[in-house]
Design a protein around this motif. Structure first.
Motif, PDB file in Angstrom:
ATOM      1  N   ILE A   1       4.265   5.629  -5.278  1.00  0.00           N
ATOM      2  CA  ILE A   1       3.814   5.112  -4.228  1.00  0.00           C
ATOM      3  C   ILE A   1       4.110   6.450  -3.054  1.00  0.00           C
ATOM      4  CG2 ILE A   1       3.934   3.281  -2.495  1.00  0.00           C
ATOM      5  CD1 ILE A   1       5.336   1.541  -4.623  1.00  0.00           C
ATOM      6  N   ALA A   2       5.126   6.970  -3.151  1.00  0.00           N
ATOM      7  CA  ALA A   2       5.581   7.897  -2.226  1.00  0.00           C
ATOM      8  C   ALA A   2       4.263   8.877  -2.217  1.00  0.00           C
ATOM      9  CB  ALA A   2       6.772   8.638  -2.386  1.00  0.00           C
ATOM     10  N   CYS A   3       4.019   9.507  -3.822  1.00  0.00           N
ATOM     11  CA  CYS A   3       2.933  10.400  -3.763  1.00  0.00           C
ATOM     12  C   CYS A   3       1.635  10.188  -3.089  1.00  0.00           C
ATOM     13  CB  CYS A   3       3.090  10.892  -5.027  1.00  0.00           C
ATOM     14  SG  CYS A   3       4.315  11.854  -5.528  1.00  0.00           S
ATOM     15  N   SER A   4       1.283   8.591  -3.381  1.00  0.00           N
ATOM     16  CA  SER A   4       0.035   8.266  -2.673  1.00  0.00           C
ATOM     17  C   SER A   4      -0.179   8.134  -1.240  1.00  0.00           C
ATOM     18  CB  SER A   4      -0.489   6.918  -3.518  1.00  0.00           C
ATOM     19  OG  SER A   4       0.651   5.958  -3.299  1.00  0.00           O
ATOM     20  N   TRP A   5       1.066   8.012  -0.563  1.00  0.00           N
ATOM     21  CA  TRP A   5       1.125   7.759   0.912  1.00  0.00           C
ATOM     22  C   TRP A   5       0.361   8.632   1.795  1.00  0.00           C
ATOM     23  CZ3 TRP A   5       4.573   9.964   4.646  1.00  0.00           C
ATOM     24  CH2 TRP A   5       4.608   9.540   5.843  1.00  0.00           C
ATOM     25  N   PRO A   6       0.621  10.048   1.501  1.00  0.00           N
ATOM     26  CA  PRO A   6      -0.102  11.267   2.373  1.00  0.00           C
ATOM     27  C   PRO A   6      -1.809  10.861   2.328  1.00  0.00           C
ATOM     28  CG  PRO A   6       1.763  12.298   1.137  1.00  0.00           C
ATOM     29  CD  PRO A   6       1.637  10.790   0.446  1.00  0.00           C
ATOM     30  N   ARG A   7      -2.122  10.662   0.945  1.00  0.00           N
ATOM     31  CA  ARG A   7      -3.605  10.561   0.790  1.00  0.00           C
ATOM     32  C   ARG A   7      -3.886   9.470   1.529  1.00  0.00           C
ATOM     33  NH1 ARG A   7      -7.286  11.243  -3.848  1.00  0.00           N
ATOM     34  NH2 ARG A   7      -5.811  13.055  -4.475  1.00  0.00           N
ATOM     35  N   ALA A   8      -3.495   8.272   1.431  1.00  0.00           N
ATOM     36  CA  ALA A   8      -3.929   7.098   1.824  1.00  0.00           C
ATOM     37  C   ALA A   8      -3.887   7.289   3.418  1.00  0.00           C
ATOM     38  CB  ALA A   8      -2.936   5.821   1.618  1.00  0.00           C
TER      39      ALA A   8
ATOM     40  N   LEU B   1      -4.128  10.002   5.446  1.00  0.00           N
ATOM     41  CA  LEU B   1      -4.992  11.150   5.850  1.00  0.00           C
ATOM     42  C   LEU B   1      -6.375  10.640   5.603  1.00  0.00           C
ATOM     43  CD1 LEU B   1      -3.212  14.139   4.135  1.00  0.00           C
ATOM     44  CD2 LEU B   1      -3.624  13.894   6.514  1.00  0.00           C
ATOM     45  N   THR B   2      -6.633   9.698   4.668  1.00  0.00           N
ATOM     46  CA  THR B   2      -8.158   9.118   4.397  1.00  0.00           C
ATOM     47  C   THR B   2      -8.210   8.459   5.685  1.00  0.00           C
ATOM     48  OG1 THR B   2      -7.757   9.285   2.119  1.00  0.00           O
ATOM     49  CG2 THR B   2      -9.498   7.867   3.067  1.00  0.00           C
TER      50      THR B   2
ATOM     51  N   ALA C   1      -5.974  17.214   6.620  1.00  0.00           N
ATOM     52  CA  ALA C   1      -4.585  17.802   6.543  1.00  0.00           C
ATOM     53  C   ALA C   1      -4.515  19.153   7.096  1.00  0.00           C
ATOM     54  CB  ALA C   1      -4.208  17.867   5.091  1.00  0.00           C
ATOM     55  N   GLU C   2      -5.913  19.973   6.578  1.00  0.00           N
ATOM     56  CA  GLU C   2      -6.083  21.321   7.283  1.00  0.00           C
ATOM     57  C   GLU C   2      -5.980  21.298   8.667  1.00  0.00           C
ATOM     58  OE1 GLU C   2      -9.531  22.535   5.264  1.00  0.00           O
ATOM     59  OE2 GLU C   2      -8.421  22.674   3.287  1.00  0.00           O
ATOM     60  N   ALA C   3      -6.958  20.427   9.317  1.00  0.00           N
ATOM     61  CA  ALA C   3      -6.881  20.211  10.766  1.00  0.00           C
ATOM     62  C   ALA C   3      -5.815  19.920  11.552  1.00  0.00           C
ATOM     63  CB  ALA C   3      -8.007  19.389  10.920  1.00  0.00           C
ATOM     64  N   LEU C   4      -4.960  19.301  10.824  1.00  0.00           N
ATOM     65  CA  LEU C   4      -3.536  19.125  11.516  1.00  0.00           C
ATOM     66  C   LEU C   4      -2.460  20.167  11.433  1.00  0.00           C
ATOM     67  CD1 LEU C   4      -3.036  15.207  10.246  1.00  0.00           C
ATOM     68  CD2 LEU C   4      -3.389  16.176  12.576  1.00  0.00           C
ATOM     69  N   HIS C   5      -2.500  20.874  10.298  1.00  0.00           N
ATOM     70  CA  HIS C   5      -1.822  21.976  10.115  1.00  0.00           C
ATOM     71  C   HIS C   5      -2.194  23.227  10.794  1.00  0.00           C
ATOM     72  CE1 HIS C   5       0.051  25.659   8.032  1.00  0.00           C
ATOM     73  NE2 HIS C   5       0.919  24.582   7.613  1.00  0.00           N
TER      74      HIS C   5
ATOM     75  N   PRO D   1       0.131   7.992  16.562  1.00  0.00           N
ATOM     76  CA  PRO D   1       1.412   8.012  15.985  1.00  0.00           C
ATOM     77  C   PRO D   1       1.180   8.368  14.452  1.00  0.00           C
ATOM     78  CG  PRO D   1       1.306   5.859  17.362  1.00  0.00           C
ATOM     79  CD  PRO D   1      -0.093   6.533  17.482  1.00  0.00           C
ATOM     80  N   ALA D   2       0.303   8.020  13.873  1.00  0.00           N
ATOM     81  CA  ALA D   2      -0.004   8.008  12.283  1.00  0.00           C
ATOM     82  C   ALA D   2      -0.464   9.513  12.004  1.00  0.00           C
ATOM     83  CB  ALA D   2      -1.177   7.209  11.769  1.00  0.00           C
ATOM     84  N   ALA D   3      -1.254  10.255  13.137  1.00  0.00           N
ATOM     85  CA  ALA D   3      -1.604  11.550  13.155  1.00  0.00           C
ATOM     86  C   ALA D   3      -0.364  12.458  13.255  1.00  0.00           C
ATOM     87  CB  ALA D   3      -2.805  11.772  14.119  1.00  0.00           C
ATOM     88  N   GLN D   4       0.559  12.006  14.046  1.00  0.00           N
ATOM     89  CA  GLN D   4       1.455  12.850  14.602  1.00  0.00           C
ATOM     90  C   GLN D   4       2.749  12.521  13.179  1.00  0.00           C
ATOM     91  OE1 GLN D   4       2.620  14.788  17.179  1.00  0.00           O
ATOM     92  NE2 GLN D   4       3.875  15.519  15.738  1.00  0.00           N
TER      93      GLN D   4
END
Length: 546
Positions: A372-379, A381-382, A414-418, A438-441
């Motif tokens: 679940i933790a590994c799927s969190w960023p993709r979810a 960011l999508t 992810a690239e844009a935020l970085h 807040p999610a974007a932050q």
């Protein structure tokens, strides 16, 4: 929520996140409430001592629970600053067997913690804004505590909406929450109407029974529309609850018991058939009998076209999905038991370590948490990719629109935020903009330094999954369906179970990957992310590119 923003940015953040937490259906799993409040967690720990003494929970499991709780409550301002916190901290450093002096003291401490918990938080957020806790923590604390007390999500959503409309300040939010916490339960008259009543002669002598004419009269008396109502009779119960939806939920659970009993009839087996609504006196609208789904979504079944593909030999995935099917709308005890059975069937193996803290079946909880933790960023960011909606389309919006997969969209965000930070995204036209920022932050922080944040969410998921496992053991081995954290365990775990099963199903359908192999990939990814291998947060569950 209405369009007019609250004037206090901190308050706006808190209310937006509470709107996420109180929306039963519609909030993505990545933005749900993943944990219970500190007070309920302490009550759960106290209860665990009883089950340890009866051989239902192991000493190792209870020690793990106590140690994790001891680490988690550190930042909780509601636990006091001096004597109360010191006494609690001291108690959590030692085993709490039943019976023991330390366990008796814990019970007393819980009483002191519960009294004035949110008032202490109100004092904490009255401090200058640079000394306050982050709004994310404050919103989770308020939401978790109020839900744990027994308020329904529907009632709390209306409460938060009214605060938003009134442009409530942070202090006003805290004070209003403390007032809710101190409000005693009320008595509600609740009507459960039945379309079919087998063995009516057993219902008619009961004091709560209403014949069909009396059911219609009750509805009219309380201002409800009776058009189309075809009741064969019903029951009116007096129930104590914090809000009308909570009273309706109690009635729904009583009805579930009634229907379950009817399954054991020789004639008219399963013949108790209710109407589609429950009515609460004083509440203007009927409450749907079908409760909101608990948020366990396996979207891969649609995205990969497998919803109707049931011909052929059954697989372990088929069995797991069938076992977990009750998690969304089934009665709580079968939902917990079935959900854990699905996890265990996929993520336990005879070669698992024995005699360690992860021995037994607890290792399945940890493996599920890693997936679940590994799927969190993709979810997340999508979701941000879909919600980037500037008034005039920019290059990022055009690039996102040109993508054909969610992986591509997540990489772009992810690239844009970085490179540009949170300001790269514009949520002006998004209805959820005060939750999106807040999610974007969080995602900007993640892509810059992923390991600490991924460590925190992995820990939260592990706690939720192990709580589910303990709750299952209490149900199946203790024969108890009224555990103090039963409802909260299911509320927090269900969306996470859906997320984990979704990734397991996807890996199996797309790669033919075994669930244990996916768990190994996730555990390795959490160690390697942002390191020498170049593994990015977007690709934690992706196969290694050759």
């Amino acid at each position: 929520m209405v369009s007019a923003p609250a004037s206090d940015p901190y308050a706006r953040h808190v209310l937006a996140r509470m709107a996420d937490y109180f929306t039963d259906e519609g909030t993505p799993w990545a933005r749900r409430l993943w944990d219970i409040g500190s007070v309920l967690a302490l009550e759960e720990l106290w209860e665990a001592g009883h089950w340890q003494a009866h051989g239902v929970l192991s000493a190792t499991a209870c020690d793990w629970q106590r140690n994790e709780l001891s680490a988690l409550i550190g930042p909780d301002r509601g636990l006091g600053d001096r004597e109360l916190r010191q006494e609690l901290t001291t108690l959590l450093k030692q085993p709490l067997p039943d019976p023991s002096p330390s366990r008796r003291r814990l019970k007393e401490i819980i009483g002191h913690v519960r009294a004035g918990y949110l008032q202490r938080w109100a004092m904490a957020v009255s401090a200058p804004i640079d000394k306050r806790v982050k709004p994310e923590r404050f919103s989770r604390t308020l939401a978790g505590h109020l839900l744990d007390l027994g308020y329904s999500a529907s009632h709390l959503r209306s409460w938060a909406s009214e605060l938003y409309k009134a442009r409530a300040t942070t202090i006003e939010i805290a004070e209003s929450a403390a007032e809710l916490a101190n409000t005693p339960a009320q008595t509600y008259d609740v009507l459960v109407a039945l379309e079919k009543v087998p063995r009516r002669e057993l219902a008619e002598p009961l004091e709560h029974w209403y014949a069909k004419g009396k059911v219609v009269a009750w509805l009219r008396e309380h201002g409800h529309d009776t058009t189309g109502i075809r009741a064969g009779g019903g029951f009116v119960y007096q129930l104590s609850a914090l809000d009308p939806y909570g009273a309706a939920e109690q009635a729904r659970q009583m009805l579930e018991r009634m229907i379950a009993r009817s399954q054991f009839l020789r004639r008219d087996r399963g013949g108790v058939v209710p109407l589609r609504h429950i009515w609460v006196a004083g509440h203007p609208h009927p409450v749907p009998l079908a409760p909101p789904a608990r948020g366990a979504d396996v979207l891969t079944l649609v995205n990969e076209g497998h919803l109707y593909q049931v011909v052929g030999r059954r697989s372990r995935i088929d069995d797991a999905l069938e076992l977990a099917a009750a998690v969304n709308r089934g009665p709580m005890a079968p939902a917990v038991a079935g959900a854990w059975a699905a996890i265990e069937s996929l993520l336990v193996h005879p070669d698992d370590p024995q005699g360690t803290e992860r021995s037994g079946k607890a290792v399945a909880a940890d493996r599920m948490a890693a997936i679940i933790a590994c799927s969190w960023p993709r979810a997340e960011l999508t979701a941000l990719a879909h919600r980037h909606s500037p008034r005039e389309q920019d290059d990022l919006a055009r690039d996102v629109a040109a993508c054909t997969t969610n992986l591509e969209r997540a990489r772009l965000i992810a690239e844009a935020l970085h490179s540009r930070g949170v300001d790269a995204l514009d949520f002006t036209r998004a209805s959820t903009k005060y939750s999106d920022r807040p999610a974007a932050q969080r995602m900007a922080d993640l892509v810059h330094d992923p390991r600490p944040l991924l460590g925190d969410v992995t820990r939260a998921f592990r706690i939720a999954m192990r709580r589910l496992y303990r709750t299952r053991n209490i149900i199946l081995h203790g024969g108890a369906t009224q555990g103090v954290a039963l409802e909260a365990s299911l509320r927090t775990a269900a969306p996470l179970i859906g997320a984990g099963l979704d990734r397991i199903v996807h890996a199996n359908y797309v790669e033919g990957l075994d669930p244990l192999d996916l768990a190994a990939r996730a555990e390795v990814a959490l160690k390697l992310v942002h390191g020498e291998t170049g593994l990015s947060t977007v690709e934690l569950l992706e196969p290694i590119a050759h």
